[in-house]
Write a protein that holds these residues in place. Structure first.
Motif, PDB file in Angstrom:
ATOM      1  N   TRP A   1      33.224  60.696  31.342  1.00 17.71           N
ATOM      2  CA  TRP A   1      32.414  61.683  32.046  1.00 17.71           C
ATOM      3  C   TRP A   1      31.702  62.613  31.095  1.00 17.71           C
ATOM      4  O   TRP A   1      30.606  63.083  31.375  1.00 17.71           O
ATOM      5  CB  TRP A   1      33.266  62.461  33.051  1.00 17.71           C
ATOM      6  N   THR A   2      32.311  62.841  29.951  1.00 13.50           N
ATOM      7  CA  THR A   2      31.636  63.696  28.985  1.00 13.50           C
ATOM      8  C   THR A   2      30.385  63.012  28.453  1.00 13.50           C
ATOM      9  O   THR A   2      29.334  63.621  28.323  1.00 13.50           O
ATOM     10  CB  THR A   2      32.580  64.024  27.819  1.00 13.50           C
TER      11      THR A   2
ATOM     12  N   LEU B   1      28.885  81.197  35.727  1.00 12.33           N
ATOM     13  CA  LEU B   1      27.495  81.138  36.186  1.00 12.33           C
ATOM     14  C   LEU B   1      27.184  82.130  37.307  1.00 12.33           C
ATOM     15  O   LEU B   1      26.142  82.029  37.951  1.00 12.33           O
ATOM     16  CB  LEU B   1      27.079  79.722  36.581  1.00 12.33           C
TER      17      LEU B   1
ATOM     18  N   THR C   1      32.959  70.827  25.347  1.00 16.42           N
ATOM     19  CA  THR C   1      32.712  69.545  24.682  1.00 16.42           C
ATOM     20  C   THR C   1      31.296  69.054  24.963  1.00 16.42           C
ATOM     21  O   THR C   1      30.589  68.572  24.070  1.00 16.42           O
ATOM     22  CB  THR C   1      33.720  68.486  25.173  1.00 16.42           C
ATOM     23  N   PHE C   2      30.918  69.228  26.178  1.00 11.68           N
ATOM     24  CA  PHE C   2      29.572  68.846  26.572  1.00 11.68           C
ATOM     25  C   PHE C   2      28.530  69.626  25.801  1.00 11.68           C
ATOM     26  O   PHE C   2      27.613  69.081  25.192  1.00 11.68           O
ATOM     27  CB  PHE C   2      29.441  69.073  28.076  1.00 11.68           C
ATOM     28  N   LYS C   3      28.681  70.948  25.790  1.00 13.19           N
ATOM     29  CA  LYS C   3      27.706  71.782  25.107  1.00 13.19           C
ATOM     30  C   LYS C   3      27.640  71.461  23.619  1.00 13.19           C
ATOM     31  O   LYS C   3      26.560  71.392  23.026  1.00 13.19           O
ATOM     32  CB  LYS C   3      28.037  73.254  25.325  1.00 13.19           C
TER      33      LYS C   3
ATOM     34  N   MET D   1      28.895  83.073  31.404  1.00 12.57           N
ATOM     35  CA  MET D   1      28.761  81.749  30.799  1.00 12.57           C
ATOM     36  C   MET D   1      30.103  81.048  30.606  1.00 12.57           C
ATOM     37  O   MET D   1      30.208  80.056  29.887  1.00 12.57           O
ATOM     38  CB  MET D   1      28.064  81.862  29.437  1.00 12.57           C
TER      39      MET D   1
ATOM     40  N   LEU E   1      28.656  72.040  33.553  1.00 14.23           N
ATOM     41  CA  LEU E   1      27.582  72.588  32.721  1.00 14.23           C
ATOM     42  C   LEU E   1      28.115  73.409  31.562  1.00 14.23           C
ATOM     43  O   LEU E   1      27.488  73.489  30.502  1.00 14.23           O
ATOM     44  CB  LEU E   1      26.665  73.475  33.572  1.00 14.23           C
ATOM     45  N   LEU E   2      29.253  74.061  31.784  1.00 12.83           N
ATOM     46  CA  LEU E   2      29.781  74.961  30.762  1.00 12.83           C
ATOM     47  C   LEU E   2      30.905  74.328  29.957  1.00 12.83           C
ATOM     48  O   LEU E   2      31.516  74.996  29.136  1.00 12.83           O
ATOM     49  CB  LEU E   2      30.275  76.259  31.423  1.00 12.83           C
ATOM     50  N   ASP E   3      31.153  73.082  30.179  1.00 13.63           N
ATOM     51  CA  ASP E   3      32.190  72.387  29.426  1.00 13.63           C
ATOM     52  C   ASP E   3      31.877  72.444  27.928  1.00 13.63           C
ATOM     53  O   ASP E   3      30.783  72.059  27.493  1.00 13.63           O
ATOM     54  CB  ASP E   3      32.267  70.929  29.884  1.00 13.63           C
TER      55      ASP E   3
ATOM     56  N   THR F   1      28.134  68.787  22.214  1.00 13.35           N
ATOM     57  CA  THR F   1      27.460  67.525  21.969  1.00 13.35           C
ATOM     58  C   THR F   1      25.948  67.653  22.095  1.00 13.35           C
ATOM     59  O   THR F   1      25.198  66.967  21.408  1.00 13.35           O
ATOM     60  CB  THR F   1      27.958  66.449  22.962  1.00 13.35           C
ATOM     61  N   ILE F   2      25.524  68.575  22.924  1.00 14.03           N
ATOM     62  CA  ILE F   2      24.088  68.784  23.128  1.00 14.03           C
ATOM     63  C   ILE F   2      23.481  69.597  21.983  1.00 14.03           C
ATOM     64  O   ILE F   2      22.388  69.321  21.513  1.00 14.03           O
ATOM     65  CB  ILE F   2      23.845  69.544  24.447  1.00 14.03           C
TER      66      ILE F   2
ATOM     67  N   LEU G   1      27.838  63.307  31.012  1.00 19.58           N
ATOM     68  CA  LEU G   1      27.272  64.653  31.076  1.00 19.58           C
ATOM     69  C   LEU G   1      26.280  64.879  29.952  1.00 19.58           C
ATOM     70  O   LEU G   1      25.210  65.440  30.141  1.00 19.58           O
ATOM     71  CB  LEU G   1      28.391  65.689  30.966  1.00 19.58           C
ATOM     72  N   VAL G   2      26.678  64.441  28.793  1.00 23.55           N
ATOM     73  CA  VAL G   2      25.796  64.605  27.646  1.00 23.55           C
ATOM     74  C   VAL G   2      24.466  63.927  27.925  1.00 23.55           C
ATOM     75  O   VAL G   2      23.398  64.503  27.740  1.00 23.55           O
ATOM     76  CB  VAL G   2      26.448  64.010  26.376  1.00 23.55           C
TER      77      VAL G   2
END
Lengths: 192, 208
Positions: free
Chosen positions: B3-4, B172, A184-186, B193, A180-182, A188-189, B7-8
């Motif tokens: 996986w990214t 978290l 790269t992921f964030k 965070m 959730l805190l990655d 992208t969102i 996740l996205v």
């Protein structure tokens, strides 16, 4: 590409006791996970999240996410979770064309997949949903999700959904938080 | 990375789905009920006016940072923002979103969202503060809990530890305190965070 392993997790809506041993999947199920967090070990068990908590727990967390968002949206409008609601039913982005039950099943499948469960599940509506093949990047374009909205979503929707279902802070940190805190992921969102 | 991408897609799905799934029933005024059984929402007014979210006692006061529930107008918020570093606020679907608002006794509000009732006065507000260090978030959480308890009354529920050592133990990790009264609801959360700490606050007027 990994071998697609299709494993049916039939989760009944009546399943309770999210963290009970009754909900722990069989040893065979533990071996199928290929998701990004499949190798993360929960502090409490030394196993990944799906193997630790089981299908019933994932159903309950999924339910709680929707419960929390329901409260959020109805109490405070859309500003804390993005403006995607204005696009509902338009098909822009494409994900907004799905009906409620489909959304729910797809989210559950994704969570199961990411946290070490099978690629696909059969949800409470007896329909199969694939978690590993979901690529919704396009769906964020035009939604304008901001960093604070993302933070708010994680802290006020996701974390409470986990804690209210008995997941400890240690396990949240060890086996739920990293994806959730990655960064790269964030990235992208947010901001698209 | 595979996986990214997944996740996205997944969180996007989570966000969109969670929002989308209920909007037709509440925002669009659908005649149907919520498929998940959340049909007890009041026919008018936000869900925080639902009896299930109320407490049984009356809050002595209803603090909301520098604002007054049931009194502060949209113009008041805009003026506050202009005077406290927030610059121009923007309208979002009838609500007001302001950024970088300085608040006495704690980190600046990274973003604040203000909702107004049919009379144009503040009905609820939500805020996010971000800080890379745990101490400001932990201290502010503690101060808010103390002030809210002193001015409104005892909290309905608390969870986690706001001790900076505990919050810093892992991503978290979260401390939360919620107040529920017949006329007021407040929720404060401090969360690790991973790349910093977030403090989120909610203050809602429950007076119909």
């Amino acid at each position: 590409m990994s071998v697609r392993l299709r494993y049916h997790v039939i989760v009944a809506a009546s399943l309770l006791g999210a963290c009970s041993s009754d909900s722990t999947p069989s040893p065979d199920a533990a071996s199928v996970g290929t998701g990004p967090a499949a190798k993360l070990k929960c502090t409490s068990s030394g196993k990944n999240a799906f193997d630790t908590f089981g299908a019933a727990a994932f159903v309950k967390v999924n339910e709680s996410i929707f419960t929390n968002v329901n409260t959020e949206v109805t109490a405070h409008g859309s500003t804390n979770v993005g403006d995607s609601f204005t696009k509902i039913g338009t098909g822009q982005p494409a994900a907004t064309t799905d009906d409620a039950a489909t959304f729910k099943g797809r989210l559950a499948a994704f969570l199961v997949y990411v946290y070490g469960g099978p690629d696909a599940i059969t949800y409470t509506d007896n329909k199969m949903y694939n978690g590993s093949e979901q690529d919704m990047t396009v769906a964020h374009t035009g939604l304008g999700i901001t960093g604070p909205q993302y933070d708010y979503f994680v802290t006020n929707i996701v974390v409470p959904a986990l804690t209210t279902n008995g997941v400890t802070m240690d396990d949240i940190s060890s086996c739920f938080a990293p994806p959730l805190l990655d960064a790269t992921f964030k990235a992208t969102i947010v901001g698209h | 990375m595979r996986w990214t991408r997944a996740l996205v897609g997944g969180l996007g799905l989570a966000t969109i789905a969670a929002v989308a799934i209920h909007v037709p029933y509440f925002v669009r005024g659908s005649q149907g009920g919520c498929p998940f059984g959340y049909t007890k929402v009041a026919a008018s007014g936000p869900v925080h006016h639902d009896p299930q979210l109320r407490g049984s006692a009356v809050a002595r006061q209803r603090p909301a940072l520098a604002f007054a529930l049931g009194a502060t107008s949209r113009a008041d918020v805009a003026a506050y923002a202009a005077a406290h570093g927030g610059g121009a606020c923007r309208d979002q679907h009838g609500e007001l979103e302001c950024a970088n608002l300085a608040i006495t006794g704690g980190p600046t509000l990274t973003t604040a969202w203000f909702a107004f009732d049919q009379h144009g006065v503040l009905d609820s507000m939500r805020t996010v503060r971000r800080d890379r260090a745990v101490a400001p978030i932990s201290t502010t959480f503690a101060n808010l809990e103390r002030e809210l308890t002193a001015s409104a009354g005892e909290p309905a529920m608390t969870s986690g530890s706001f001790d900076p050592i505990d919050l810093a133990r892992g991503p978290l990790r979260q401390a939360a305190v919620e107040y529920r009264f017949t006329n007021y609801r407040a929720v404060v959360r401090a969360t690790n965070m991973g790349d910093g700490y977030a403090l989120t606050e909610e203050y809602a007027n429950l007076v119909d």
